[in-house]
Design an enzyme around this catalytic site. Structure first.
Site, PDB file in Angstrom:
ATOM      1  N   SER A 290      -3.669   1.013   5.955  1.00  0.00           N
ATOM      2  CA  SER A 290      -3.947   0.735   4.589  1.00  0.00           C
ATOM      3  C   SER A 290      -5.364   1.036   4.381  1.00  0.00           C
ATOM      4  CB  SER A 290      -3.537  -0.616   4.149  1.00  0.00           C
ATOM      5  OG  SER A 290      -3.641  -0.716   2.659  1.00  0.00           O
TER       6      SER A 290
ATOM      7  N   GLU B  41       5.405   3.865  -2.698  1.00  0.00           N
ATOM      8  CA  GLU B  41       4.064   3.164  -2.283  1.00  0.00           C
ATOM      9  C   GLU B  41       3.027   4.184  -3.527  1.00  0.00           C
ATOM     10  OE1 GLU B  41       2.005   3.067   1.342  1.00  0.00           O
ATOM     11  OE2 GLU B  41       3.631   3.888   2.398  1.00  0.00           O
TER      12      GLU B  41
END
Length: 313
Positions: free
Chosen positions: A157, A251
């Site tokens: 991330s 996502e």
């Protein structure tokens, strides 16, 4: 079974207490509790250390016969530059260490808003420089060329965005490139301009665009969010090592990964983009319960093995 597994994982995220856009002090505790609630396997060894003046956590898997790790994974945890620590990513890091036979050095980089950009990047470069230096020979005080072929960079991330920014900074500073990099769901555009920030809003079980925007402000502070050192989707990626980028279709950050891969390909960087349908952010961390997560980590291990062999042959 995978549909049931995906639905179960989606429920876990949607019913969780984490609000990444909330008060950082409160959410840090929630985030840590979520990701450290299950004990690590007994053979996982965690050793706090300091490298290049920066705190790190060394993660190793104990083996019956003592052997030298085949290489080092320089690891950067997630948390939108505001949450998380090496301990919160130790479960995934130790799983990758087990599958690859490599040692993990997980960087405890400084967090925003207390330490906005460029603190995290400065810490990343300092650790990478020190690791390269530690690989240099010291016989009779003479240096030899370090072996970057035994080093790979991994990020999750925000940590994946940081890993990409590190590679660009290392190249610009004339440092040797590592053998490869693995980027899990990279948070690589802090202008939040990717279409998936809107188109995936209904299916992302973990985050909202508004919450991500609040955390982006914490890290960017007075800087320009389009600065390539902050948002690598806008960087010149020429000369970077082979990249493996993995992302799920559920996502908000899907387009960060897709555009970063396209940027790398346009710069003649060997890049593999793997988009797994129907799975959320960092689904690899749930490999024990999600078939797609296990399959993704199998490919990570294969990619790293091939990359390390290629650079040493």
């Amino acid at each position: 079974m995978t549909q049931q597994q995906r639905e179960a994982l989606d429920t876990i995220f949607r019913n969780g207490a984490l609000d990444i856009g909330g008060d950082p002090a409160v959410q840090r505790e929630v985030f840590t509790g979520m990701l450290t609630s299950r004990p690590l396997p007994d053979d996982v060894i965690l050793t706090p250390s300091v490298i290049g003046g920066v705190p790190v956590l060394e993660v190793e898997v104990e083996v019956e016969v003592e052997v030298e790790p085949v290489g080092t994974l320089l690891w950067f945890h997630g948390g939108f530059y505001v949450l998380g620590s090496p301990r919160t990513s130790a479960a995934l890091a130790s799983d990758v260490a087990r599958r690859t036979g490599m040692k993990v050095i997980s960087v405890d980089y400084r967090l925003a808003p207390e330490h906005p950009y460029p603190a995290a990047l400065d810490d990343a470069v300092a650790v990478y420089r020190a690791i390269l230096a530690s690989a240099e020979g010291r016989n009779s005080g003479r240096d030899v060329v370090p072996d970057p072929g035994r080093i790979a960079v991994v990020g999750e991330s925000a940590g994946a965005g940081l890993a990409a920014a590190l590679l660009v900074a290392a190249r610009d500073q004339g440092l040797a490139m590592p053998a490869a990099a693995v980027l899990f769901s990279p948070y690589a555009d802090l202008t939040l301009s990717g279409d998936s920030m809107k188109t995936k809003a209904d299916v992302d079980p973990s985050f909202t665009a508004e919450a991500i925007a609040r955390r982006a402000v914490d890290y960017v502070a007075d800087a320009d969010p389009a600065d390539p050192s902050i948002s690598p989707v806008f960087a010149d990626l020429r000369g970077l090592p082979p990249l493996l980028i993995q992302v799920g279709t559920h996502e908000l950050l899907l387009d960060d990964a897709v555009r970063l891969a396209a940027r790398a390909a346009a710069a003649d960087v060997p890049v593999s983009l793997e988009v797994t349908p129907g799975v959320p952010h960092l689904f690899q961390a749930f490999a024990a319960m999600l078939d797609e997560g296990d399959a993704a980590l199998v490919r990570v291990a294969e990619f790293l093995a091939a990359s390390l062999v290629a650079t040493r042959s």
